[in-house]
Design a protein around this motif. Structure first.
Motif, PDB file in Angstrom:
ATOM      1  N   ALA A 194     -12.432 -18.155   3.267  1.00 63.76           N
ATOM      2  CA  ALA A 194     -11.251 -17.293   3.309  1.00 63.76           C
ATOM      3  C   ALA A 194      -9.983 -18.132   3.182  1.00 63.76           C
ATOM      4  N   ARG A 195      -9.961 -19.277   3.859  1.00 65.46           N
ATOM      5  CA  ARG A 195      -8.790 -20.151   3.828  1.00 65.46           C
ATOM      6  C   ARG A 195      -8.591 -20.750   2.434  1.00 65.46           C
ATOM      7  N   VAL A 196      -9.666 -21.180   1.799  1.00 61.34           N
ATOM      8  CA  VAL A 196      -9.572 -21.728   0.444  1.00 61.34           C
ATOM      9  C   VAL A 196      -9.028 -20.682  -0.517  1.00 61.34           C
ATOM     10  N   SER A 197      -9.552 -19.461  -0.410  1.00 64.20           N
ATOM     11  CA  SER A 197      -9.102 -18.396  -1.298  1.00 64.20           C
ATOM     12  C   SER A 197      -7.625 -18.075  -1.100  1.00 64.20           C
ATOM     13  N   ALA A 198      -7.194 -18.014   0.175  1.00 63.63           N
ATOM     14  CA  ALA A 198      -5.816 -17.626   0.474  1.00 63.63           C
ATOM     15  C   ALA A 198      -4.814 -18.735   0.178  1.00 63.63           C
ATOM     16  N   VAL A 199      -5.195 -19.989   0.434  1.00 59.57           N
ATOM     17  CA  VAL A 199      -4.249 -21.098   0.306  1.00 59.57           C
ATOM     18  C   VAL A 199      -4.275 -21.713  -1.096  1.00 59.57           C
ATOM     19  N   ALA A 200      -5.493 -21.981  -1.614  1.00 58.55           N
ATOM     20  CA  ALA A 200      -5.608 -22.629  -2.923  1.00 58.55           C
ATOM     21  C   ALA A 200      -5.437 -21.641  -4.071  1.00 58.55           C
ATOM     22  N   HIS A 201      -5.536 -20.339  -3.781  1.00 61.69           N
ATOM     23  CA  HIS A 201      -5.413 -19.297  -4.805  1.00 61.69           C
ATOM     24  C   HIS A 201      -6.412 -19.510  -5.934  1.00 61.69           C
ATOM     25  N   ARG A 202      -7.615 -19.941  -5.567  1.00 58.56           N
ATOM     26  CA  ARG A 202      -8.628 -20.225  -6.577  1.00 58.56           C
ATOM     27  C   ARG A 202      -9.972 -19.675  -6.128  1.00 58.56           C
ATOM     28  N   GLY A 203     -10.824 -19.332  -7.105  1.00 61.22           N
ATOM     29  CA  GLY A 203     -12.202 -19.015  -6.793  1.00 61.22           C
ATOM     30  C   GLY A 203     -12.984 -20.297  -6.550  1.00 61.22           C
ATOM     31  N   LEU A 204     -14.150 -20.177  -5.936  1.00 61.65           N
ATOM     32  CA  LEU A 204     -14.908 -21.359  -5.535  1.00 61.65           C
ATOM     33  C   LEU A 204     -15.279 -22.231  -6.718  1.00 61.65           C
ATOM     34  N   PHE A 205     -15.783 -21.647  -7.808  1.00 65.02           N
ATOM     35  CA  PHE A 205     -16.208 -22.467  -8.938  1.00 65.02           C
ATOM     36  C   PHE A 205     -15.040 -23.066  -9.696  1.00 65.02           C
ATOM     37  N   ASP A 206     -13.875 -22.464  -9.604  1.00 64.37           N
ATOM     38  CA  ASP A 206     -12.664 -23.083 -10.152  1.00 64.37           C
ATOM     39  C   ASP A 206     -12.467 -24.465  -9.557  1.00 64.37           C
ATOM     40  N   VAL A 207     -12.468 -24.530  -8.228  1.00 65.68           N
ATOM     41  CA  VAL A 207     -12.177 -25.797  -7.553  1.00 65.68           C
ATOM     42  C   VAL A 207     -13.381 -26.736  -7.560  1.00 65.68           C
ATOM     43  N   VAL A 208     -14.610 -26.202  -7.556  1.00 69.11           N
ATOM     44  CA  VAL A 208     -15.787 -27.076  -7.619  1.00 69.11           C
ATOM     45  C   VAL A 208     -15.787 -27.869  -8.921  1.00 69.11           C
TER      46      VAL A 208
END
Length: 409
Positions: free
Chosen positions: A57-71
């Motif tokens: 939830a924190r990654v989505s709200a702060v990084a504004h990215r989906g999981l595979f985007d940042v992976v």
């Protein structure tokens, strides 16, 4: 009311991702066979899921990215590709199990053979994913799935033997007549059912669908901290409801209809209707989540436009992937392979692949480039690393236990 509706992403993820066909089957089997001696596995799996869901939830709200985007960006194209392939295969297998679950529920409701319902279920899931706005998916199936609370009512009405139930919960042990490897196999299966990889993909991407940001980080966290524990409680009530009905006569649960039997005994026809609605809602929600998660992961990895916030014409490749995933899963179940067998295999293989999904999330949650001051605190990392070590142990133990016990026989 708006605050309540804001929690429906967490509720839908819990209902469809946590209490899906895998949890219904494993909860039914373990409650009937082992009583509440494996409740600890559900509690442990739920606690780990809550910990990592808060990070998601924190990654989505702060990084504004989906999981595979940042992976892909943070850990590299090759690692992300391995992760993508493993998650896609497992999610498709889970999607097949969920479509089979929907068909089994419709068979229970109508008496018509489940294979007749499989293509109907596949078409309905695809139509919902294509046509229904994301918020409608959340609210309709998340809230309908709450009818599974009838299991809690059934425990009260059935001669549950509360003293023995509580004794089994606080004194985990291998019941007489059972082998330790079999007991451990179902323990790792329950943990795997709590930590199915597609949940995290759906939850982070769903946060982007909801446009979570730092300003509503509290809402994002509450979704994680309320939704998943709710799923854990529902799982425990399903397990407990099996005990007074099946455990005294050592009856094994082998199909979904048996999981509904305690409700029929305790609450009659009304209870049976409610539990079938709950079964349908959780399997349908899980199927929709699996289809969307496949589209999310592939589109994010390849840099395509994605999400239901875009009309299909503006994200065509994302919607094509969702459609192809449903077609492939439908075709697999139409081979007549037993949906319950598919469910158990998907849960076990999901348990073996848990680290592939949760390690990248832990890495990103500690990356200041993405998270700034919202990186994990020391205590969070302590808990997260401990949980990850347990995940690795579960992953390593799963396949040997699968073969040693012949899938829990």
């Amino acid at each position: 009311m708006k605050k309540v509706l804001a929690l429906t992403l967490g509720v839908m993820t819990a209902i469809g991702g946590f209490v899906d066909i895998g949890n219904l089957v494993t909860g039914g089997i373990t409650g009937a066979r082992f009583g509440m001696t494996l409740a600890w596995a559900v509690v442990l799996g739920t606690a780990m899921m809550v910990l990592y869901a808060e990070m998601a939830a924190r990654v989505s709200a702060v990084a504004h990215r989906g999981l595979f985007d940042v992976v892909r960006e943070r850990l590299g194209v090759r690692f992300a590709m391995v992760n993508l392939v493993a998650n896609t295969v497992l999610t498709l297998l889970t999607l097949a199990a969920e479509l089979g679950g929907i068909a089994l529920v419709l068979k229970l409701a109508t008496g018509v053979h489940y294979l007749i319902w499989v293509p109907v279920a596949g078409f309905a899931v695809w139509l919902a994913v294509w046509k229904l706005p994301f918020q409608h998916l959340e609210r309709i199936f998340g809230l309908l799935g709450l009818t599974l609370l009838v299991f809690a009512a059934a425990i009260v009405l059935l001669p549950a033997g509360w003293g023995q139930l509580w004794h089994d919960v606080i004194h985990p042990h291998v019941p007489a007549g059972e082998a330790s490897p079999t007991w451990l196999f179902y323990a790792v299966s329950l943990i795997g059912a709590c930590l199915t990889p597609y949940q995290v993909i759906f939850f982070t991407s769903g946060g982007r669908e909801e446009r979570w940001s730092v300003e509503n980080l509290k809402e994002a966290r509450v979704n994680a901290l309320v939704g998943f524990p709710l799923g854990g409680v529902l799982s425990l009530t399903i397990m407990a409801a099996m005990v007074p009905v099946f455990r005294p006569d050592s009856v094994d649960v082998k199909h979904l209809g048996q999981v509904a039997l305690p409700i029929a005994q305790a609450l009659g026809t009304v209870g049976l209707v409610l539990v079938l609605v709950g079964f349908f809602a959780c399997t349908f929600a899980a199927a929709a989540e699996c289809s969307l998660s496949t589209g999310y992961s592939v589109a994010q990895y390849l840099g395509w436009s994605w999400g239901k916030r875009h009309r299909p014409v503006h994200a065509p490749r994302f919607h094509v992937v969702c459609l192809v995933s449903v077609i492939a899963a439908t075709g697999f179940i139409l081979t007549t392979i037993d949906p319950v067998t598919v469910t158990l295999v998907s849960v076990v293989l999901g348990g073996a692949a848990i680290p592939l999904t949760y390690l990248p999330l832990l890495v990103v949650a500690n990356d200041r480039e993405y998270m700034g001051s919202y990186v994990n605190k020391r205590w969070q990392n302590g808990l997260a690393v401990t949980a990850f070590v347990i995940m690795v142990v579960v992953s390593v133990a799963t396949l040997p236990l699968l073969f040693a016990t012949k899938a829990g026989q």
